[in-house]
Design an enzyme around this catalytic site. Sequence first.
Site, short mmCIF file in Angstrom:
data_model
loop_
_atom_site.label_atom_id
_atom_site.label_comp_id
_atom_site.label_asym_id
_atom_site.label_seq_id
_atom_site.Cartn_x
_atom_site.Cartn_y
_atom_site.Cartn_z
N LEU A 69 -5.10 2.34 -0.41
CA LEU A 69 -5.62 2.37 -1.77
C LEU A 69 -5.46 1.03 -2.46
O LEU A 69 -6.23 0.68 -3.35
CB LEU A 69 -4.88 3.44 -2.58
CG LEU A 69 -5.00 4.88 -2.07
CD1 LEU A 69 -4.08 5.80 -2.86
CD2 LEU A 69 -6.43 5.36 -2.17
N GLY A 70 -4.46 0.27 -2.06
CA GLY A 70 -4.21 -1.03 -2.69
C GLY A 70 -3.23 -1.82 -1.86
O GLY A 70 -2.58 -1.29 -0.95
N GLU A 71 -3.13 -3.12 -2.18
CA GLU A 71 -2.21 -4.00 -1.47
C GLU A 71 -1.44 -4.83 -2.45
O GLU A 71 -1.92 -5.15 -3.54
CB GLU A 71 -2.98 -4.90 -0.49
CG GLU A 71 -3.69 -4.12 0.62
CD GLU A 71 -4.22 -5.03 1.71
OE1 GLU A 71 -3.63 -6.11 1.92
OE2 GLU A 71 -5.20 -4.65 2.36
N GLY A 72 -0.24 -5.20 -2.06
CA GLY A 72 0.61 -6.04 -2.89
C GLY A 72 1.36 -7.05 -2.05
O GLY A 72 1.15 -7.16 -0.84
N PHE A 99 4.42 -7.10 -1.05
CA PHE A 99 5.40 -6.61 -0.09
C PHE A 99 4.89 -5.47 0.78
O PHE A 99 5.65 -4.88 1.53
CB PHE A 99 6.67 -6.13 -0.82
CG PHE A 99 7.38 -7.25 -1.53
CD1 PHE A 99 7.25 -8.56 -1.12
CD2 PHE A 99 8.19 -6.97 -2.61
CE1 PHE A 99 7.90 -9.59 -1.78
CE2 PHE A 99 8.86 -8.00 -3.27
CZ PHE A 99 8.71 -9.30 -2.85
N GLY A 100 3.63 -5.13 0.70
CA GLY A 100 3.14 -4.04 1.51
C GLY A 100 1.86 -3.44 0.95
O GLY A 100 1.09 -4.11 0.28
N VAL A 124 -0.32 0.33 -0.56
CA VAL A 124 -0.28 1.68 -1.12
C VAL A 124 -1.30 2.50 -0.35
O VAL A 124 -2.47 2.14 -0.24
CB VAL A 124 -0.62 1.69 -2.62
CG1 VAL A 124 -0.61 3.12 -3.15
CG2 VAL A 124 0.37 0.83 -3.40
N ASP A 150 4.36 -5.41 -18.30
CA ASP A 150 3.15 -5.81 -17.57
C ASP A 150 2.03 -4.80 -17.81
O ASP A 150 1.31 -4.43 -16.88
CB ASP A 150 3.44 -5.96 -16.08
CG ASP A 150 2.32 -6.72 -15.35
OD1 ASP A 150 1.61 -7.51 -15.99
OD2 ASP A 150 2.16 -6.51 -14.13
#
Length: 290
Positions: A32-35, A37-38, A40, A150
């Site tokens: 679903l998403g990326e950041g 550290f890893g 989602v 944020d």
Amino acid sequence: MEPFTLYRRQPQGRRSNTRHIKMGPYLLLQTLGEGEFGKVKLGIHTETGQEFAIKLIRKETVGYSASRLNKVEREIHALRTLKHPYIVKLFNVIETEKYIAIILEYASGGELFEYILAHRCLKEKDARRLFAQLISSVQYMHRRKIVHRDLKLENLLLDRNRNIVVTDFGFANNKQDDLMATSCGSPCYAAPELVVNEGQYAGSAVDIWSCGVILYAMLCGYLPFDDDPCNPDGNNINQLYRYILSTPPSFPKHVSKDAQDLLRQILVADPQKRYTLDDIQHHPWLKPHS
């Protein structure tokens, strides 16, 4: 740690028939998403079939950095502390040899950012309802001594009934006396005192400024401040804050006088003169949701 932009949705289609990985009782499906550290992942509970958003933090990316680990711990603490209809729900935390998996509510309506893009801007009755939900959630956070730091469109999701779901508590912190010193957040949503003032700032006032930017974007379809309106690729933070300090917000004609007045009371550079959450809730524009 730069928090995940949760649920930045991938193109929809049939679920892949490739082999899926299990994390405890959850089957991990598409990303679903990326950041930093890893990733989602969409997760399905194998017994109930319920959908979840599973935030996977790779331990090797956190490493032995005390500050990075502290941010992960603060995020989990905030999620465990906050129980509110418009704040993402934490269901479980699973730790394996390689991952910390945070099991979260899945908001199937996607990002508020994408919803606004699809409609160019929101009708005032719709923006008013969503903003009232946002203010309710932020006031609850602050009463529980937590500031988000944020708040932005990308960190606001919609559930299947198009209600707000506040996410991404990677920058969240406890506020005991409300004074903080760490500058963080996204520049176009961050209060000017984060850059202009040296020393401590009031965390609650910073969240309120961000709420004002979000409301402006909902009503107008674009952000109120830019470092260089003639250069979309510009990224001059100092120029951005000089612009904020010297230029009051302007509004398109379709924004009502009451909405303009509320925004002018929130988007005040001096945090001492900025509206409080109580002031916002008692403003005439929000009367239908008082």
